[in-house]
Design a protein around this motif. Structure first.
Motif, PDB file in Angstrom:
ATOM      1  N   ALA A  90       0.896  -1.192  -0.033  1.00 10.55           N
ATOM      2  CA  ALA A  90      -0.220   0.032   0.072  1.00 10.55           C
ATOM      3  C   ALA A  90       0.818   1.474  -0.027  1.00 10.55           C
ATOM      4  N   HIS A  91       1.876   1.117   0.776  1.00  5.52           N
ATOM      5  CA  HIS A  91       2.828   2.250   0.928  1.00  5.52           C
ATOM      6  C   HIS A  91       3.545   2.614  -0.392  1.00  5.52           C
ATOM      7  N   THR A  92       3.907   1.456  -1.245  1.00  5.48           N
ATOM      8  CA  THR A  92       4.522   1.902  -2.554  1.00  5.48           C
ATOM      9  C   THR A  92       3.714   2.408  -3.349  1.00  5.48           C
ATOM     10  N   LEU A  93       2.390   1.730  -3.539  1.00  2.68           N
ATOM     11  CA  LEU A  93       1.539   2.316  -4.351  1.00  2.68           C
ATOM     12  C   LEU A  93       1.244   3.778  -4.142  1.00  2.68           C
ATOM     13  N   GLY A  94       0.898   4.154  -2.817  1.00  5.21           N
ATOM     14  CA  GLY A  94       0.641   5.383  -2.540  1.00  5.21           C
ATOM     15  C   GLY A  94       1.895   6.383  -2.876  1.00  5.21           C
ATOM     16  N   THR A  95       2.951   5.998  -2.787  1.00  5.39           N
ATOM     17  CA  THR A  95       4.249   7.057  -3.010  1.00  5.39           C
ATOM     18  C   THR A  95       4.879   6.693  -4.253  1.00  5.39           C
ATOM     19  N   ALA A  96       4.317   5.946  -5.198  1.00  3.22           N
ATOM     20  CA  ALA A  96       4.933   5.540  -6.387  1.00  3.22           C
ATOM     21  C   ALA A  96       5.486   6.559  -7.234  1.00  3.22           C
ATOM     22  N   HIS A  97       6.647   6.823  -7.659  1.00  2.00           N
ATOM     23  CA  HIS A  97       7.123   8.004  -8.442  1.00  2.00           C
ATOM     24  C   HIS A  97       7.655   7.502  -9.778  1.00  2.00           C
ATOM     25  N   ARG A  98       7.625   6.044 -10.083  1.00  2.00           N
ATOM     26  CA  ARG A  98       8.199   5.382 -11.268  1.00  2.00           C
ATOM     27  C   ARG A  98       7.376   4.173 -11.373  1.00  2.00           C
ATOM     28  N   TRP A  99       6.696   4.026 -12.547  1.00  2.00           N
ATOM     29  CA  TRP A  99       6.058   2.906 -13.202  1.00  2.00           C
ATOM     30  C   TRP A  99       6.593   2.552 -14.687  1.00  2.00           C
ATOM     31  N   VAL A 100       7.146   1.330 -14.522  1.00  2.00           N
ATOM     32  CA  VAL A 100       7.867   0.716 -15.861  1.00  2.00           C
ATOM     33  C   VAL A 100       7.024  -0.562 -16.196  1.00  2.00           C
ATOM     34  N   GLU A 101       6.121  -0.449 -17.474  1.00  2.00           N
ATOM     35  CA  GLU A 101       5.344  -1.687 -17.697  1.00  2.00           C
ATOM     36  C   GLU A 101       6.322  -2.522 -18.753  1.00  2.00           C
ATOM     37  N   ILE A 102       6.628  -3.671 -18.398  1.00  2.00           N
ATOM     38  CA  ILE A 102       7.629  -4.733 -19.091  1.00  2.00           C
ATOM     39  C   ILE A 102       6.592  -5.719 -19.866  1.00  2.00           C
TER      40      ILE A 102
END
Length: 222
Positions: A90-102
């Motif tokens: 939950a913390h990672t999703l809420g503070t995500a600053h980079r999404w890389v779709e592989i």
């Protein structure tokens, strides 16, 4: 319902955590609501849950499912708490600053893996059937670009005529393409601009050169 998150996101010496966790889409909606932050909107968009996070019924269903599965606890006054890897997710999703779709490309089927970098943690998400997701912690012994390359390398080694594409959602106008070269342990890297018919390719490159290109594409600090 008052939704809170405990601070016990880091494992202790006696803690045994699974290698991966499975979440339904409503459960992820609930997690996004439990730890809102600057990255919540981007995470909801990447997960294709933009409308669902606004739906109180969906949030409630996800929270109930988390409690039923033992992934969250509810107090008598309705306060919901999570800890351990669930709280870290939950913390990672809420503070995500980079999404890389592989995207793992093959003649018979394509698979997708998302790497998500938050303020403290970095995780992998893989979509499964019925809008469910597997969530895994990234290998802490690998750098972020190295971790992305390890996923691609394993796929390219396991299938003939395989390819891999990378999409950095912070820079959606470009896609990085990767395939094996004719030479052993060498790769061809292509940069495909939005609207272009062909990628600008370079190579053959060795593994360290591919990782360097990935690091630049991801926007990692030097």
């Amino acid at each position: 319902m008052i939704e809170t998150m405990t601070n016990e996101t880091s494992p202790t010496a006696d803690t045994q955590y699974p290698e991966s966790l499975g979440f339904g889409f409503a459960e992820l909606v609930a997690l996004l609501q439990m730890a809102p932050g600057e990255g919540t909107e981007a995470s909801a968009e990447a997960l294709r849950l933009t409308e669902e996070v606004k739906d109180v019924r969906c949030v409630s269903a996800g929270a109930s499912s988390l409690v039923a599965r033992g992934l969250a606890t509810a107090s008598e006054d309705g306060e919901l708490s999570i800890s351990g890897p669930v709280a870290a997710t939950a913390h990672t999703l809420g503070t995500a600053h980079r999404w890389v779709e592989i995207t793992l490309l093959a003649p018979d089927r394509n698979d997708h893996v998302f790497t998500v970098d938050g303020a403290e943690y970095s995780i992998l998400l893989q979509p499964r059937a019925q809008y469910s997701w597997f969530v895994m912690a990234r290998n802490p012994t690998l750098g972020l670009a190295e971790g992305d390359f390890s996923i691609a390398k394993a796929h390219l080694a396991s299938r003939a005529q395989a390819g891999v594409s990378f999409l950095n959602r912070s820079d959606p106008d470009h896609m990085l393409l990767l395939r094996r070269a004719d030479e052993p342990e060498r790769y061809i890297v292509g940069l495909l601009a939005a609207g272009a018919e062909q990628a600008d390719e370079s190579g053959p490159l060795d593994e360290s050169q591919v990782v360097a290109r990935l690091r630049e594409f991801r926007g990692d600090a030097a």
